[in-house]
Design an enzyme around this catalytic site. Sequence first.
Site, PDB file in Angstrom:
ATOM      1  N   LEU A 131      32.397  22.373  29.380  1.00  0.00           N
ATOM      2  CA  LEU A 131      32.366  23.828  29.432  1.00  0.00           C
ATOM      3  C   LEU A 131      31.026  24.238  30.039  1.00  0.00           C
ATOM      4  CD1 LEU A 131      33.713  24.775  25.862  1.00  0.00           C
ATOM      5  CD2 LEU A 131      34.999  24.755  28.006  1.00  0.00           C
ATOM      6  N   ASP A 132      31.002  25.366  30.746  1.00  0.00           N
ATOM      7  CA  ASP A 132      29.747  25.875  31.273  1.00  0.00           C
ATOM      8  C   ASP A 132      28.768  26.115  30.132  1.00  0.00           C
ATOM      9  OD1 ASP A 132      30.854  25.874  33.791  1.00  0.00           O
ATOM     10  OD2 ASP A 132      31.353  28.010  33.774  1.00  0.00           O
ATOM     11  N   LYS A 133      27.492  26.112  30.457  1.00  0.00           N
ATOM     12  CA  LYS A 133      26.433  26.293  29.457  1.00  0.00           C
ATOM     13  C   LYS A 133      26.699  27.507  28.573  1.00  0.00           C
ATOM     14  CE  LYS A 133      21.520  27.491  29.146  1.00  0.00           C
ATOM     15  NZ  LYS A 133      20.276  27.754  29.906  1.00  0.00           N
ATOM     16  N   THR A 169      29.562  29.240  28.223  1.00  0.00           N
ATOM     17  CA  THR A 169      30.937  29.389  27.752  1.00  0.00           C
ATOM     18  C   THR A 169      31.046  28.717  26.397  1.00  0.00           C
ATOM     19  OG1 THR A 169      31.861  29.461  29.989  1.00  0.00           O
ATOM     20  CG2 THR A 169      33.357  28.849  28.216  1.00  0.00           C
ATOM     21  N   ARG A 229      36.235  32.053  36.164  1.00  0.00           N
ATOM     22  CA  ARG A 229      35.280  33.085  36.591  1.00  0.00           C
ATOM     23  C   ARG A 229      35.492  33.458  38.059  1.00  0.00           C
ATOM     24  NH1 ARG A 229      29.763  30.308  35.027  1.00  0.00           N
ATOM     25  NH2 ARG A 229      28.885  32.284  35.804  1.00  0.00           N
TER      26      ARG A 229
END
Length: 343
Positions: free
Chosen positions: A156-158, A160, A265
Amino acid sequence: MPATFSRKAAGVVGLSEADLREGVIPEGEGSERLDRALARLWPDLSRSRLQALIREGQVTLEDVPAGDPSAKVVGGQRVAVSVPPPRPAEPEPEARDLAVVYEDDDLIVIDKPAGLVVHPGAGNDSGTLVNALLAHCGASLSGIGGVARPGIVHRLDKDTTGLMVVAKTDLAHQDLSAQFADHGRTGPLERAYLALVWGLPDPASGTIDAALARSERNREKIAVVREGRGRHAITHYRTEAALGEREAVGLVRCRLETGRTHQIRVHLAHRGHPLLGDATYGAAFRTKANRLEPEARAALDALGRQALHAALLGFRHPRSGESLRFESPPPADMARLIAALTP
C-alpha cells in the site's frame, strides 16, 4: 597512468562474477603497498574498500590471488580486481506496535496506519513495516521473498491505510503471490478500497480501463497512456454515498482487477474525480476545499493525505485452503472527515 579496462567477470578462476577491472601497476620509485597502487589505478575505489576486496580474495597479482593489502608491488606487474555488485541492505528488526488482525504460522494480516512505508528503499532505510514485522515475527520472516522485502506479496502507498497480508513461510509466499498476480480473475482474491473523491462519478458505477505508465513529464508520477504504451490497468468502482453540501463529494468503493502503482488515484483523477487530500494527482482541485463547510474543511486539513483506505481483503489460506475474509472500517481521521461531510 597505464591503461586499465573493465568487463563482467564470468567464470574467471579465483574471481566472483562481478565488475572485473584489469590493469598494470604504474611505474614508480621502487616498491609500494598493493592497496596504495590499486588506489592510484582506480581512484573511484577507496583504500578501505580495496583492502577489503584484497582480504576477500577478489584481487589477483600476476594471476595469483593476493591476500595482503600491505604486500609490496613494483611497476609493470599485472593486476585484476573483481568488484562484486552491491548487495541490498538487510533490514534490521525495529519494535513497533502493529494492528494485527490475524496471525498464524504461515501469515499475518495487519491494518496499516497512514505514514508507514511498507519496505525499505531510497530515503527510507528504517522505520518501515518490514522493520516492524522482522521484530514481531522474528526468524520466521527472514529471507522469505528476498532480503529487502521479506514476506511482502503486495503493498500500500505510504499514506494509504488498511489491510495487508504478509507471508511468513515460503509456501505462503508462493501461494499468496500467485493469488495476487491473478487479482481475483479466476481465483479467490478479493480487495476493495474506500475513497473520498471530488464530485460524483457519472455513471455512479462502472469500470475504468486505462493503461498506466511512468509520466514522462514527472518521473515521480504515474499517468494514463495509450494502450500498448503502458501496463494494462482496470478499476471497478461504485458510488456508495453522495456527501457534502456546498461542494459534492463521493464516497466510492473501488475493486482492483489489476494492481498498478497509484492505480486508484490515477484512474479516478483521469475521470475528473481525484481523491480528497491527494496533493500529487488532485492539486488542481485544492481550491475546492474552500467551498466545504468549516468542520469538513478542518477535518480535511487534519487528514493531510489522500482519502484512501483498503477496507476489504479476502484470500484462500495457502495451507488449509480455507477462505479468509477481513474488513476494516475507515481509520479515525478519515471517519471524522466522512462524518463532517455527511449532510
